[in-house]
Design a protein around this motif. Structure first.
Motif, PDB file in Angstrom:
ATOM      1  N   ALA A 171     -72.058  -6.937  -8.306  1.00 30.68           N
ATOM      2  CA  ALA A 171     -71.412  -7.140  -9.602  1.00 30.68           C
ATOM      3  C   ALA A 171     -70.049  -7.812  -9.432  1.00 30.68           C
ATOM      4  CB  ALA A 171     -71.266  -5.800 -10.327  1.00 30.68           C
ATOM      5  N   LYS A 172     -69.263  -7.353  -8.490  1.00 24.62           N
ATOM      6  CA  LYS A 172     -67.941  -7.941  -8.264  1.00 24.62           C
ATOM      7  C   LYS A 172     -68.041  -9.404  -7.846  1.00 24.62           C
ATOM      8  CE  LYS A 172     -65.344  -5.515  -5.582  1.00 24.62           C
ATOM      9  NZ  LYS A 172     -65.053  -4.626  -4.439  1.00 24.62           N
ATOM     10  N   ALA A 173     -69.111  -9.743  -7.142  1.00 23.22           N
ATOM     11  CA  ALA A 173     -69.275 -11.122  -6.667  1.00 23.22           C
ATOM     12  C   ALA A 173     -69.491 -12.108  -7.806  1.00 23.22           C
ATOM     13  CB  ALA A 173     -70.438 -11.193  -5.682  1.00 23.22           C
ATOM     14  N   THR A 174     -69.841 -11.624  -9.004  1.00 23.98           N
ATOM     15  CA  THR A 174     -70.025 -12.527 -10.141  1.00 23.98           C
ATOM     16  C   THR A 174     -68.704 -12.867 -10.815  1.00 23.98           C
ATOM     17  OG1 THR A 174     -70.315 -10.787 -11.830  1.00 23.98           O
ATOM     18  CG2 THR A 174     -72.260 -11.446 -10.555  1.00 23.98           C
ATOM     19  N   PHE A 175     -67.635 -12.175 -10.467  1.00 22.91           N
ATOM     20  CA  PHE A 175     -66.318 -12.417 -11.061  1.00 22.91           C
ATOM     21  C   PHE A 175     -65.580 -13.442 -10.201  1.00 22.91           C
ATOM     22  CE2 PHE A 175     -61.891 -11.273 -12.155  1.00 22.91           C
ATOM     23  CZ  PHE A 175     -61.989 -11.234 -13.543  1.00 22.91           C
TER      24      PHE A 175
ATOM     25  N   PRO B 262     -66.915   1.898 -14.010  1.00 29.25           N
ATOM     26  CA  PRO B 262     -65.486   2.132 -13.804  1.00 29.25           C
ATOM     27  C   PRO B 262     -65.004   1.678 -12.430  1.00 29.25           C
ATOM     28  CG  PRO B 262     -66.527   4.065 -14.774  1.00 29.25           C
ATOM     29  CD  PRO B 262     -67.629   3.150 -14.353  1.00 29.25           C
ATOM     30  N   THR B 263     -65.837   1.843 -11.409  1.00 31.77           N
ATOM     31  CA  THR B 263     -65.440   1.447 -10.057  1.00 31.77           C
ATOM     32  C   THR B 263     -65.241  -0.050  -9.957  1.00 31.77           C
ATOM     33  OG1 THR B 263     -66.629   3.320  -9.089  1.00 31.77           O
ATOM     34  CG2 THR B 263     -66.137   1.469  -7.628  1.00 31.77           C
ATOM     35  N   VAL B 264     -66.163  -0.825 -10.508  1.00 27.25           N
ATOM     36  CA  VAL B 264     -66.041  -2.286 -10.457  1.00 27.25           C
ATOM     37  C   VAL B 264     -64.771  -2.748 -11.146  1.00 27.25           C
ATOM     38  CG1 VAL B 264     -67.046  -4.442 -11.317  1.00 27.25           C
ATOM     39  CG2 VAL B 264     -68.509  -2.742 -10.217  1.00 27.25           C
ATOM     40  N   LEU B 265     -64.519  -2.243 -12.335  1.00 23.30           N
ATOM     41  CA  LEU B 265     -63.329  -2.671 -13.092  1.00 23.30           C
ATOM     42  C   LEU B 265     -62.053  -2.280 -12.364  1.00 23.30           C
ATOM     43  CD1 LEU B 265     -64.623  -1.683 -16.635  1.00 23.30           C
ATOM     44  CD2 LEU B 265     -64.336  -4.006 -15.745  1.00 23.30           C
ATOM     45  N   TRP B 266     -62.026  -1.078 -11.806  1.00 27.36           N
ATOM     46  CA  TRP B 266     -60.827  -0.628 -11.090  1.00 27.36           C
ATOM     47  C   TRP B 266     -60.597  -1.463  -9.828  1.00 27.36           C
ATOM     48  CZ3 TRP B 266     -60.271   1.621  -6.187  1.00 27.36           C
ATOM     49  CH2 TRP B 266     -58.979   2.099  -5.890  1.00 27.36           C
ATOM     50  N   GLU B 267     -61.658  -1.748  -9.083  1.00 31.55           N
ATOM     51  CA  GLU B 267     -61.495  -2.523  -7.856  1.00 31.55           C
ATOM     52  C   GLU B 267     -61.069  -3.961  -8.135  1.00 31.55           C
ATOM     53  OE1 GLU B 267     -64.846  -2.218  -5.246  1.00 31.55           O
ATOM     54  OE2 GLU B 267     -64.598  -0.048  -4.959  1.00 31.55           O
ATOM     55  N   LEU B 268     -61.354  -4.461  -9.342  1.00 34.21           N
ATOM     56  CA  LEU B 268     -60.906  -5.805  -9.712  1.00 34.21           C
ATOM     57  C   LEU B 268     -59.495  -5.801 -10.290  1.00 34.21           C
ATOM     58  CD1 LEU B 268     -64.197  -7.257 -11.242  1.00 34.21           C
ATOM     59  CD2 LEU B 268     -63.120  -7.895  -9.077  1.00 34.21           C
ATOM     60  N   GLY B 269     -58.881  -4.616 -10.388  1.00 33.17           N
ATOM     61  CA  GLY B 269     -57.469  -4.551 -10.752  1.00 33.17           C
ATOM     62  C   GLY B 269     -57.148  -4.021 -12.124  1.00 33.17           C
ATOM     63  N   ALA B 270     -58.140  -3.705 -12.940  1.00 29.99           N
ATOM     64  CA  ALA B 270     -57.869  -3.241 -14.297  1.00 29.99           C
ATOM     65  C   ALA B 270     -57.372  -1.806 -14.318  1.00 29.99           C
ATOM     66  CB  ALA B 270     -59.123  -3.358 -15.152  1.00 29.99           C
TER      67      ALA B 270
ATOM     68  N   ARG C 163     -63.418 -15.393  -7.744  1.00 35.39           N
ATOM     69  CA  ARG C 163     -62.640 -14.816  -6.657  1.00 35.39           C
ATOM     70  C   ARG C 163     -61.144 -15.076  -6.800  1.00 35.39           C
ATOM     71  NH1 ARG C 163     -64.774 -12.321  -2.654  1.00 35.39           N
ATOM     72  NH2 ARG C 163     -62.835 -12.555  -1.464  1.00 35.39           N
ATOM     73  N   ASP C 164     -60.767 -16.091  -7.547  1.00 33.16           N
ATOM     74  CA  ASP C 164     -59.343 -16.393  -7.701  1.00 33.16           C
ATOM     75  C   ASP C 164     -58.711 -15.638  -8.870  1.00 33.16           C
ATOM     76  OD1 ASP C 164     -60.887 -17.833  -9.510  1.00 33.16           O
ATOM     77  OD2 ASP C 164     -59.455 -19.474  -9.630  1.00 33.16           O
ATOM     78  N   LEU C 165     -59.468 -14.761  -9.511  1.00 34.56           N
ATOM     79  CA  LEU C 165     -58.948 -14.011 -10.650  1.00 34.56           C
ATOM     80  C   LEU C 165     -58.896 -12.526 -10.347  1.00 34.56           C
ATOM     81  CD1 LEU C 165     -60.854 -15.664 -13.651  1.00 34.56           C
ATOM     82  CD2 LEU C 165     -58.619 -16.278 -12.722  1.00 34.56           C
ATOM     83  N   ARG C 166     -57.978 -11.837 -11.026  1.00 33.79           N
ATOM     84  CA  ARG C 166     -57.882 -10.384 -10.975  1.00 33.79           C
ATOM     85  C   ARG C 166     -57.670  -9.861 -12.393  1.00 33.79           C
ATOM     86  NH1 ARG C 166     -56.928  -7.574  -6.396  1.00 33.79           N
ATOM     87  NH2 ARG C 166     -55.797  -6.025  -7.628  1.00 33.79           N
ATOM     88  N   LEU C 167     -57.905  -8.578 -12.559  1.00 30.96           N
ATOM     89  CA  LEU C 167     -57.737  -7.955 -13.867  1.00 30.96           C
ATOM     90  C   LEU C 167     -56.420  -7.197 -13.974  1.00 30.96           C
ATOM     91  CD1 LEU C 167     -61.364  -6.619 -14.488  1.00 30.96           C
ATOM     92  CD2 LEU C 167     -60.310  -8.722 -15.343  1.00 30.96           C
ATOM     93  N   ASP C 168     -55.488  -7.476 -13.085  1.00 30.68           N
ATOM     94  CA  ASP C 168     -54.184  -6.816 -13.126  1.00 30.68           C
ATOM     95  C   ASP C 168     -53.536  -7.002 -14.493  1.00 30.68           C
ATOM     96  OD1 ASP C 168     -54.998  -7.136 -10.458  1.00 30.68           O
ATOM     97  OD2 ASP C 168     -52.949  -6.897  -9.751  1.00 30.68           O
ATOM     98  N   GLY C 169     -52.980  -5.935 -15.021  1.00 30.59           N
ATOM     99  CA  GLY C 169     -52.283  -6.001 -16.298  1.00 30.59           C
ATOM    100  C   GLY C 169     -53.167  -5.783 -17.507  1.00 30.59           C
TER     101      GLY C 169
END
Length: 449
Positions: free
Chosen positions: A162-166, A191-199, A168-174
Motif C-alpha cells: 500500500a505504501k508503495a503506491t504513494f 492507521p499504520t500506513v497513514l502513520w508511517e507516511l507521516g500523518a 516516494r517524494d511525498l510525505r503526509l507530514d502536517g
C-alpha cells in the motif's frame, strides 16, 4: 449454467443460515479446490477474513474442505479484501478466499473467491463451481491431504504494498487524518500506513469484538467520521467498510464525498499526468450524470457497466483501462490492485492534497451532481414484483415524466431481496415523485403476490 448460490459479489447471507453454513462452506472449499487444481505442483489457497464472529466458523469449514481435496491452506486472518487478491498472486496460490459480507451487519457473512491471478471469478467460473458443489466430492487419500499454515506477516506485506503506491517524494507530514476502519478488516493496516507516511492519525472503528463491524461506523455510516473530523479539526476523513474495499471521504468542512467525486479527482489527475489508460474511467450505471458531463469536459470518456465492482473490473481488463469504480466507493486501480481498495484510493486523494497544497473541500468537489434519489423496496423470496404490469406501467410513466432530462434505473439487489429504484434529473421534486410512485407500485405488487 445458471447460478443460484452466487450473487453479484460471491455467496452472501445470514450466518449459520443457508447458504452461510459450515456445510456449504466446506462444500465450496472442496469444489473450488478441485476447480483450481492445475498441473503437478502442490496446490495452495489463501484465506482471509474480516472481523465477524462467524468468520471463525466459515474459515475452519472452508479450510477443511480444501484440505480434504489435497489443497494446502495459507491462513491470513483479518485482512482487507485487496490484500487477499495481492497475496494470492504473491504466494503463487491457485485460488484465494475472502470471508466477508463487506458493509453488511455482523449477523451476515459472505464468501468471495479469487482466481490465481488475484481477480474475482467470472459468472461462468462461479457457475462451474456451483455445479461442482452439488456433485459428490472427490476426496483425496489420507497420504495426499492438504496442510494448513498461518501466514503471520500477511498484514506487513500488504502495508508495504500500500505504501508503495504513494509517491516516494511525498510525505503526509502536517496533515491530520481521521481513519474510520468500521471495526473491520483494516483496523490495523490503514492507521499504520497513514502513520508511517507521516500523518497525524485519529483512529475510529479500530476495536472489533466480532459483533460491532459496520455498527454506526464506516463508509455506510459516515456521520461518525464526520463528527470526528469536525471535533479534531482534521484535514480529511477516510471511512472504509468492513472489508476495506470501498471508501467514502469527509472533507475538512464535514461534507461527505462519494465515490463519483473520488473517481473524478483521480481520473482528472491521471489524465493530466498521461497515465490514464485509454483516456477513460469505467463506472456503473449508478454513477451520476454530473460525473459523465464533468469528465467529458476534461476529455475523459465514461464507460458504464452493470452494478458490481466485479463487472467494472471485467470491463477494465477487456479494454485495458486502469481506473474504475462505483459511486458507493469501490475504487479500482488495476496498476496497484486487483479489486477495489479504499486505502489506496484515499492515498491518491491525500497525494493530491499534498502536491497541490489544496484543501479537501476544494480538491474533492469536482462537479455538481444532478439530483439523484435511490430507495429500496423489500419483497419476499420467490416473488417477482418487477414483472407485474402495474410496475412496468409506473416505470414507463416515470421515464415519460423525466422527458429525456434524466433517467430511471430499476434493479434487483444481488445480495438481498430488495428492488432498488433510482432516478435522477434536473428537478429534484420531480425525481423524488418518480421514485416514490415506482416504489409504491413495486410495494403493492409484492403485497399482492
Amino acid at each position: 449454467m445458471t447460478r443460484t448460490l452466487f450473487g453479484t459479489d460471491g455467496v452472501r447471507g445470514r450466518a449459520n443460515v443457508h447458504p452461510m453454513t459450515a456445510e456449504v462452506a466446506l462444500k465450496l472449499g472442496q469444489a473450488a479446490g478441485r476447480r483450481f487444481r492445475r498441473g503437478p505442483h502442490r496446490h495452495r489457497v489463501v484465506i482471509g477474513k474480516d472481523t465477524r464472529l462467524s468468520g471463525y466458523m466459515l474459515e475452519q469449514a472452508m479450510t477443511a474442505g480444501f484440505l480434504s481435496v489435497g489443497v494446502d491452506v495459507f491462513l491470513l486472518g483479518p485482512i482487507p479484501t485487496p490484500g487477499v487478491g495481492m497475496l494470492t498472486k504473491s504466494l503463487r496460490a491457485d485460488a484465494g478466499v475472502m470471508i466477508s459480507a463487506s458493509h453488511n451487519p455482523y449477523q451476515d457473512n459472505g464468501i468471495k473467491l479469487f482466481g490465481p491471478d488475484g481477480f474475482k471469478l467470472s459468472d461462468e467460473q462461479e457457475a462451474e463451481i456451483e455445479g461442482m458443489v452439488e456433485a459428490e466430492p472427490v476426496l483425496e487419500d489420507a497420504e495426499n491431504l492438504g496442510r494448513a499454515k498461518r501466514i503471520d506477516d500477511g498484514l506487513g506485506r500488504y502495508i508495504e504494498a500500500a505504501k508503495a503506491t504513494f509517491p516516494r517524494d511525498l510525505r503526509l507530514d502536517g496533515l491530520k487524518v481521521v481513519v474510520d476502519c468500521a471495526n473491520g478488516a483494516a483496523y490495523r493496516t490503514a492507521p499504520t500506513v497513514l502513520w508511517e507516511l507521516g500523518a497525524e492519525v485519529i483512529e475510529v472503528g479500530v476495536s472489533p469484538n466480532g459483533r460491532n463491524i459496520n455498527d454506526r461506523v464506516g463508509s455506510t455510516a459516515p456521520m461518525t467520521c464526520r463528527e470526528t473530523v469536525l471535533a479534531h479539526g482534521a484535514d480529511l476523513g477516510l471511512a472504509l467498510d468492513g472489508d476495506a474495499d470501498r471508501l467514502i471521504l469527509v472533507d475538512e468542512r464535514g461534507e461527505v464525498v462519494d465515490g463519483d467525486q473520488i473517481m473524478c479527482l483521480i481520473a482528472e489527475r491521471w489524465m493530466r499526468d498521461g497515465v490514464l489508460k485509454g483516456g477513460a474511467l469505467v463506472a456503473t450505471v449508478m454513477s451520476n450524470l454530473g460525473l459523465e458531463r464533468r469528465l467529458a469536459s476534461q476529455g475523459v470518456q465514461l464507460l458504464r457497466t452493470r452494478v458490481g465492482d466485479r463487472y467494472v473490473v471485467e470491463e477494465m481488463r477487456r479494454g485495458g483501462y486502469n481506473l474504475g469504480g462505483e459511486q458507493s466507493g469501490h475504487i479500482v486501480m488495476s496498476d496497484h490492485a486487483t479489486t477495489g481498495d479504499g486505502l489506496l484510493a484515499g492515498l491518491q486523494v491525500l497525494a493530491a492534497l499534498v502536491e497541490d497544497g489544496s484543501r479537501a473541500s476544494e480538491a474533492c468537489a469536482r462537479f455538481e451532481p444532478l439530483p439523484q434519489v435511490l430507495k429500496n423496496v423489500r419483497y419476499a423470496a420467490g416473488q417477482a414484483p418487477l414483472e407485474a404490469a402495474p410496475v412496468q406501467a409506473a416505470i414507463a410513466a416515470g421515464e415519460a415524466r423525466l422527458n429525456g432530462a434524466g433517467r430511471v434505473l430499476i434493479r434487483k439487489s444481488g445480495t438481498e431481496p430488495l428492488i432498488r429504484v433510482m432516478a435522477e434529473g434536473e428537478d429534484p421534486l420531480l425525481v423524488e415523485a418518480v421514485v416514490d410512485d415506482i416504489c409504491a407500485a413495486v410495494s403493492a405488487a409484492a403485497q399482492a403476490a
